[in-house]
Design an enzyme around this catalytic site. Structure first.
Site, mmCIF file in Angstrom:
data_model
loop_
_atom_site.group_PDB
_atom_site.id
_atom_site.type_symbol
_atom_site.label_atom_id
_atom_site.label_comp_id
_atom_site.label_asym_id
_atom_site.label_seq_id
_atom_site.Cartn_x
_atom_site.Cartn_y
_atom_site.Cartn_z
ATOM 1 N N CYS A 50 0.832 -1.210 0.000
ATOM 2 C CA CYS A 50 0.000 0.000 0.000
ATOM 3 C C CYS A 50 0.861 1.252 0.000
ATOM 4 O O CYS A 50 1.723 1.422 0.863
ATOM 5 C CB CYS A 50 -0.916 -0.005 1.225
ATOM 6 N N TYR A 81 -7.378 5.060 -9.479
ATOM 7 C CA TYR A 81 -7.264 4.101 -8.382
ATOM 8 C C TYR A 81 -8.254 2.955 -8.570
ATOM 9 O O TYR A 81 -7.921 1.783 -8.355
ATOM 10 C CB TYR A 81 -7.503 4.810 -7.055
ATOM 11 N N GLU A 93 1.168 -0.226 -7.006
ATOM 12 C CA GLU A 93 1.175 1.024 -6.253
ATOM 13 C C GLU A 93 2.638 1.327 -5.918
ATOM 14 O O GLU A 93 3.338 0.483 -5.350
ATOM 15 C CB GLU A 93 0.355 0.888 -4.963
ATOM 16 N N ASP A 128 -3.265 -7.139 2.274
ATOM 17 C CA ASP A 128 -3.514 -6.499 0.983
ATOM 18 C C ASP A 128 -3.075 -7.450 -0.120
ATOM 19 O O ASP A 128 -1.880 -7.729 -0.276
ATOM 20 C CB ASP A 128 -2.740 -5.183 0.871
ATOM 21 N N TYR A 133 -0.042 -4.767 -5.179
ATOM 22 C CA TYR A 133 0.727 -4.750 -3.922
ATOM 23 C C TYR A 133 2.047 -5.516 -4.031
ATOM 24 O O TYR A 133 2.697 -5.759 -3.023
ATOM 25 C CB TYR A 133 -0.125 -5.339 -2.791
ATOM 26 N N CYS A 196 -2.606 1.657 7.646
ATOM 27 C CA CYS A 196 -1.284 1.355 7.098
ATOM 28 C C CYS A 196 -0.993 -0.110 7.374
ATOM 29 O O CYS A 196 -0.746 -0.493 8.516
ATOM 30 C CB CYS A 196 -0.195 2.228 7.711
ATOM 31 N N CYS A 205 19.119 -5.083 6.839
ATOM 32 C CA CYS A 205 19.999 -5.402 5.718
ATOM 33 C C CYS A 205 21.224 -4.515 5.714
ATOM 34 O O CYS A 205 22.000 -4.506 4.752
ATOM 35 C CB CYS A 205 19.274 -5.319 4.389
#
Length: 207
Positions: A50, A81, A93, A128, A133, A196, A205
């Site tokens: 998202c 959208y 997205e 999602d 996504y 969110c 990383c």
């Protein structure tokens, strides 16, 4: 229709002729949202689920001049959208990042990208689900491509050591970027309690 599967170009919906208009300035830092940007800045583009949460990950990074959310990596030109959510455009997205390479290097942006989502989930991110996504790195130069592949190999080793599967992130040349509707831009600044669903693996990383 399986929204977790990319379609052939013949299966996608027709182009739209009108581009989406957005505010001229960033809702968080007041900088430009559209070309031309100041000289000396560089561009990066990532899809990591998202785009509301993805954009928030980057707009406060020192050296980032501006961020914009939109659609890229698909077929349909100037999608809305609603178009993207049908799974019939092949777009992801994405967040586009305009940054000063003298203040923040591309490798740092890649680190934020990897650590901010789970890149092993294929055509989804958490709850999602769908091609929009998917995890994707869209590169603007051979230098970015090399850095992206190098970071993918490094993070794959970190994930494998922690018991995760194979990274599904694709690395592709940056295609046209289509702005998302204005209400999506800096959404979580405009709506602090907004949804969110973005979440990392907890694996770092960095060196």
């Amino acid at each position: 229709m399986n929204k977790n599967k990319l379609l052939s170009a013949q299966e996608t919906i027709p182009d739209r002729t009108m581009s989406i208009e957005v505010a001229k300035t960033h809702a968080v830092n007041g900088n430009e949202m559209m070309d031309p940007f100041p000289d000396g800045l560089a561009t990066a583009m990532f899809g990591l689920g998202c785009f509301w949460g993805a954009e928030k990950r980057f707009w406060s990074v020192p050296g980032v001049y501006s961020t914009q959310v939109g659609y890229a990596g698909g077929v349909t030109k100037h999608p809305t959208y609603q178009d993207v959510c049908t799974g019939l455009t092949n777009h992801a997205e994405v967040v586009r990042i305009i940054y000063d390479p003298k203040q923040v290097d591309y490798k740092m942006l890649l680190q934020i990208f990897w650590e901010s989502h789970d890149p092993t989930q294929g055509m989804r991110q958490g709850n999602d689900s769908g091609t929009q996504y998917r995890s994707i790195i869209l590169v603007y130069s051979n230098e970015q491509r090399h850095a992206a592949y190098e970071s993918l190999q490094h993070f794959q080793q970190r994930l494998s050591d922690a018991g995760y599967g194979q990274i599904t992130t694709t690395i592709e040349d940056a295609p046209p970027f289509y702005y998302a509707e204005d209400y999506h831009q800096q959404y979580l600044a405009k709506n602090p309690g907004g949804y969110c669903g973005l979440g990392g693996t907890g694996i770092t990383c960095g060196d």
